[in-house]
Design a protein around this motif. Sequence first.
Motif, mmCIF file in Angstrom:
data_model
loop_
_atom_site.group_PDB
_atom_site.id
_atom_site.type_symbol
_atom_site.label_atom_id
_atom_site.label_comp_id
_atom_site.label_asym_id
_atom_site.label_seq_id
_atom_site.Cartn_x
_atom_site.Cartn_y
_atom_site.Cartn_z
ATOM 1 N N ALA A 3 0.848 -1.201 0.000
ATOM 2 C CA ALA A 3 0.000 0.000 0.000
ATOM 3 C C ALA A 3 0.881 1.248 0.000
ATOM 4 O O ALA A 3 0.597 2.228 -0.707
ATOM 5 C CB ALA A 3 -0.938 -0.008 1.207
ATOM 6 N N GLY A 4 1.948 1.220 0.782
ATOM 7 C CA GLY A 4 2.883 2.340 0.810
ATOM 8 C C GLY A 4 3.474 2.603 -0.567
ATOM 9 O O GLY A 4 3.590 3.748 -1.005
ATOM 10 N N GLN A 5 3.806 1.517 -1.257
ATOM 11 C CA GLN A 5 4.334 1.641 -2.619
ATOM 12 C C GLN A 5 3.319 2.275 -3.562
ATOM 13 O O GLN A 5 3.627 3.195 -4.316
ATOM 14 C CB GLN A 5 4.649 0.256 -3.175
ATOM 15 C CG GLN A 5 6.058 -0.234 -2.965
ATOM 16 C CD GLN A 5 6.197 -1.653 -3.538
ATOM 17 O OE1 GLN A 5 5.443 -2.055 -4.446
ATOM 18 N NE2 GLN A 5 7.140 -2.394 -3.000
ATOM 19 N N LEU A 6 2.104 1.741 -3.500
ATOM 20 C CA LEU A 6 1.056 2.250 -4.399
ATOM 21 C C LEU A 6 0.755 3.717 -4.107
ATOM 22 O O LEU A 6 0.423 4.489 -4.999
ATOM 23 C CB LEU A 6 -0.215 1.410 -4.286
ATOM 24 C CG LEU A 6 -0.121 -0.059 -4.707
ATOM 25 C CD1 LEU A 6 -1.519 -0.697 -4.718
ATOM 26 C CD2 LEU A 6 0.513 -0.224 -6.068
ATOM 27 N N TYR A 7 0.865 4.072 -2.828
ATOM 28 C CA TYR A 7 0.658 5.488 -2.470
ATOM 29 C C TYR A 7 1.735 6.334 -3.148
ATOM 30 O O TYR A 7 1.435 7.371 -3.736
ATOM 31 C CB TYR A 7 0.706 5.658 -0.952
ATOM 32 C CG TYR A 7 0.217 7.012 -0.495
ATOM 33 C CD1 TYR A 7 -1.115 7.196 -0.156
ATOM 34 C CD2 TYR A 7 1.071 8.112 -0.429
ATOM 35 C CE1 TYR A 7 -1.587 8.434 0.258
ATOM 36 C CE2 TYR A 7 0.613 9.356 -0.024
ATOM 37 C CZ TYR A 7 -0.713 9.512 0.322
ATOM 38 O OH TYR A 7 -1.185 10.742 0.712
ATOM 39 N N GLY A 8 2.973 5.844 -3.061
ATOM 40 C CA GLY A 8 4.082 6.576 -3.681
ATOM 41 C C GLY A 8 3.909 6.714 -5.179
ATOM 42 O O GLY A 8 4.384 7.670 -5.792
ATOM 43 N N MET A 9 3.215 5.757 -5.769
ATOM 44 C CA MET A 9 2.985 5.804 -7.213
ATOM 45 C C MET A 9 1.762 6.648 -7.571
ATOM 46 O O MET A 9 1.405 6.761 -8.744
ATOM 47 C CB MET A 9 2.765 4.378 -7.736
ATOM 48 C CG MET A 9 4.031 3.507 -7.645
ATOM 49 S SD MET A 9 3.628 1.734 -7.727
ATOM 50 C CE MET A 9 3.069 1.612 -9.428
ATOM 51 N N GLY A 10 1.109 7.167 -6.566
ATOM 52 C CA GLY A 10 -0.059 8.000 -6.838
ATOM 53 C C GLY A 10 -1.339 7.214 -7.079
ATOM 54 O O GLY A 10 -2.366 7.785 -7.458
ATOM 55 N N LEU A 11 -1.292 5.908 -6.831
ATOM 56 C CA LEU A 11 -2.503 5.104 -7.057
ATOM 57 C C LEU A 11 -3.460 5.160 -5.870
ATOM 58 O O LEU A 11 -4.647 4.915 -5.994
ATOM 59 C CB LEU A 11 -2.110 3.649 -7.346
ATOM 60 C CG LEU A 11 -1.517 3.429 -8.734
ATOM 61 C CD1 LEU A 11 -0.738 2.122 -8.787
ATOM 62 C CD2 LEU A 11 -2.633 3.417 -9.775
ATOM 63 N N ILE A 12 -2.906 5.457 -4.695
ATOM 64 C CA ILE A 12 -3.735 5.644 -3.498
ATOM 65 C C ILE A 12 -3.628 7.114 -3.130
ATOM 66 O O ILE A 12 -2.534 7.679 -3.123
ATOM 67 C CB ILE A 12 -3.237 4.760 -2.331
ATOM 68 C CG1 ILE A 12 -3.381 3.280 -2.692
ATOM 69 C CG2 ILE A 12 -3.987 5.066 -1.037
ATOM 70 C CD1 ILE A 12 -2.747 2.326 -1.682
ATOM 71 N N GLY A 13 -4.744 7.714 -2.838
ATOM 72 C CA GLY A 13 -4.731 9.149 -2.553
ATOM 73 C C GLY A 13 -5.122 9.455 -1.116
ATOM 74 O O GLY A 13 -5.436 8.562 -0.330
ATOM 75 N N GLY A 14 -5.093 10.703 -0.785
ATOM 76 C CA GLY A 14 -5.605 11.164 0.504
ATOM 77 C C GLY A 14 -4.790 10.673 1.676
ATOM 78 O O GLY A 14 -3.567 10.643 1.632
ATOM 79 N N PHE A 15 -5.486 10.310 2.733
ATOM 80 C CA PHE A 15 -4.808 9.795 3.917
ATOM 81 C C PHE A 15 -4.615 8.293 3.784
ATOM 82 O O PHE A 15 -5.481 7.594 3.272
ATOM 83 C CB PHE A 15 -5.634 10.059 5.175
ATOM 84 C CG PHE A 15 -5.761 11.511 5.510
ATOM 85 C CD1 PHE A 15 -4.636 12.320 5.614
ATOM 86 C CD2 PHE A 15 -7.002 12.073 5.740
ATOM 87 C CE1 PHE A 15 -4.751 13.657 5.943
ATOM 88 C CE2 PHE A 15 -7.122 13.412 6.068
ATOM 89 C CZ PHE A 15 -6.000 14.208 6.173
ATOM 90 N N CYS A 16 -3.490 7.804 4.286
ATOM 91 C CA CYS A 16 -3.261 6.369 4.291
ATOM 92 C C CYS A 16 -2.414 6.066 5.518
ATOM 93 O O CYS A 16 -1.260 6.482 5.593
ATOM 94 C CB CYS A 16 -2.545 5.955 3.003
ATOM 95 S SG CYS A 16 -2.303 4.186 2.851
ATOM 96 N N HIS A 17 -3.026 5.386 6.497
ATOM 97 C CA HIS A 17 -2.362 5.143 7.781
ATOM 98 C C HIS A 17 -1.977 3.675 7.855
ATOM 99 O O HIS A 17 -2.855 2.808 7.883
ATOM 100 C CB HIS A 17 -3.293 5.494 8.932
ATOM 101 C CG HIS A 17 -3.907 6.852 8.827
ATOM 102 N ND1 HIS A 17 -5.072 7.100 8.144
ATOM 103 C CD2 HIS A 17 -3.500 8.065 9.312
ATOM 104 C CE1 HIS A 17 -5.369 8.391 8.223
ATOM 105 N NE2 HIS A 17 -4.435 8.998 8.920
ATOM 106 N N LEU A 18 -0.668 3.437 7.902
ATOM 107 C CA LEU A 18 -0.201 2.043 7.848
ATOM 108 C C LEU A 18 -0.078 1.452 9.254
ATOM 109 O O LEU A 18 0.187 2.150 10.222
ATOM 110 C CB LEU A 18 1.134 1.975 7.103
ATOM 111 C CG LEU A 18 1.080 2.519 5.668
ATOM 112 C CD1 LEU A 18 2.444 2.378 4.995
ATOM 113 C CD2 LEU A 18 0.012 1.809 4.842
#
Lengths: 328, 462
Positions: free
Chosen positions: A33-48
Amino acid sequence: MAKKPETRPNVSKEDLLKYYREMLLIRRFEEKAGQLYGMGLIGGFCHLYIGQEAVVVGLEAVAKAGDKRITSYRDHGHMLACGMDPKGVMAELTGRIGGYSKGKGGSMHMFSKEKHFYGGHGIVGAQVPLGAGLAFADKYLGNDNVTFTYFGDGAANQGQVYETYNMAELWDLPVIFVIENNQYAMGTSVKRSTKSTTLYGRGLAYGIPGEQVDGMDVLAVKAAGEKAVAHCRAGKGPYILEMMTYRYRGHSMSDPAKYRTREEVEKIKTEKDCIEHVRDLLTQGGLASDEELKAIDKEIKAIVNESAEFAKESPEPPLNELWTDIYA
Amino acid sequence: MATEVLMPALSPTMEEGTLAKWLVREGDRVKSGQILAEIETDKATMEFEAVDEGVVGRILVAEGTAGVKVNTPIAVLVEEGETVSDAPAPVAAPVAAPVAVVESRSEARPTVAAVAAAAPVMAASGWPHTDLPEGPTRTMTVREALREAMAEEMRADPTVFLMGEEVGEYQGAYKISQGLLDEFGARRVVDTPITEMGFAGIGVGASWGGLKPIVEFMTFNFSMQAIDHIVNSAAKTLYMSGGQMGSPMVFRGPNGAAARVGAQHSQDFAAWYAAIPGLKVCMPYTAADAKGLLKTAIRDPNPVVFLENEILYGRSFEVPVDGDFTVPFGKASILRPGSDVTVVSFGIGCSHAMAAAEELAKEGISAEVVNLRTLRPIDYDTVLASVMKTNRCVTVEEGFPVGSIGDHLASTIMQRAFDHLDAPVVTCTGKDVPMPYAANLEKFALITPAEVVAAVKSVCYR
């Protein structure tokens, strides 16, 4: 936090492998999920949830069919631990129609009625009375189910938590309050937010028993969970478990975590990691070979990759979804 | 020196009451603080104590007398040695016939005439009421209607329960839940501590767990403590869960100005809640609205904010006898047909609108009064059809002016019926101030029938 047990605990190989597998799934999923966030595929807030895996895995080990769970926005681990499909969770993170909420909830707002997962709540502390309400319903309906109500050390300073403690004990509600004390409410350490740092102890003022638990040790979590669940199912009312745990990543993806030292994080990772702990128990006790564990790693990696592929390929919700699910 | 003992006001909205029982007799010596009588208000039976010492010279109002106006002399105290004849001649008490208007006794239904005598404000029963179905009706107060709606739905569905402050053993702060604890027990009529945010959240959670909670706020002013759960937890979960789970529940209680209770206890939140997608919002005026809408609200699978009004609780209206009578959401009623101007209102605003319409009729202006009944959904069709007929519109509500329901209607009418308008839409609202305590200022802050009359005349260019 307690030290690793010196002697081999009384637990079967199957159970240890199960915990290993479940914790690893959460960790690999969150890394992805962290990777996908870095790729811009996950937006907004993301709490791991990385670092805290033992808490949900240990408690799910004592849950039975019909038990409910509800938590805050740091919710991916809870969903995976209760058996929700990683594909549906990841696709919700990418905001796609294949997500649990059809892409309309996002990372913080996911639910599964089928798995009795009641969210995923973005308002700090709000899930506490909501969880007690789920327990109220179970008591009203006369079953012996319990509700695991998770919240963090930050939420523990919200007033509604104490309103809920009062009513939960008054009405003997079958709710287990699980304080995931990862020691930082965003950037504020527990010490900087309260002088009463033993958070479970606040329940004593309302007559609610509780205890502090090594939340990095899945077996300790499970043992405490058994006690709490037995208390609740016997109709004795709520119970508080303060899980001493630690998150390795920032509060959210955009948190540089300047409020703690790199050394502090590394020390916990090296000495207390919950997955390494179980891996050691398995290998040192001769319960599993490196090959067996590698095979599990590979299997988990495949599940996570599959969920990521699904989350990328699932289409965005059609525009008419804007207007649906507002009213039943 | 004789002292008159006056009928006391025992609640903020009390205008009259029943002198239930005298605890002293003529000739008795009374001390200050001694209980003289039991007085029944619309909320409760209260003990009434003597302020002065003396001898009960004469009892002016017999026990059992209903409809005794506040400040009516009810007895005369004389001094020791003074005889009754020395006391000033008692003023004839302007009281109604002793009819038992006792709400707890459902068999003692007051007759229409008795209610008319007791009710200081006009009841809707005499007005055209085009929305009531065919069939027999009976007169009941809004309070009785709400109670009956809850009791009927609780009988029909074991998952419906009531929770809130003083709903059980106290029998309801405003007596709405009177008798429900006796019938349904403490499992289903749940007294909560004073903890709005907590019990609102527990209510929402219970709705997810398979129950249908009715969460009572003692007043909606206190819902501000809980609004996060109404808006963020209840209203949004169906959407955020992609349709998996919603919140079938009702948040109800009195809303709007009471009387002389100051700024924190006197405000109308209709426009606030009506702004939130995912909520449904009701604001009944008549007892039939109250009963029919509350039954619909309890059955509805969505979270419903049900805004009652303390001043309306004691007013009486005709309600269908049929136990299956409900009022659908999103359907306005025409309280009074007319041809010159459309007056749109809801809740207690309808009372002002109707009073204004009466007044206007005397001057030859025919006002059509539309009672919205629900604010989410709003029955735009009925409003627009009426405006297209009359070509003029005035809105009436008690809430604050900025972002009011009237603003929204004015904008809707402007966008969808512009060519039909012969005048701008005028919005009558409460004043843009916190509610003052002083009687004259409070009166000035609230919307009045006279202001509605003036607004109607302005849009009629009269």
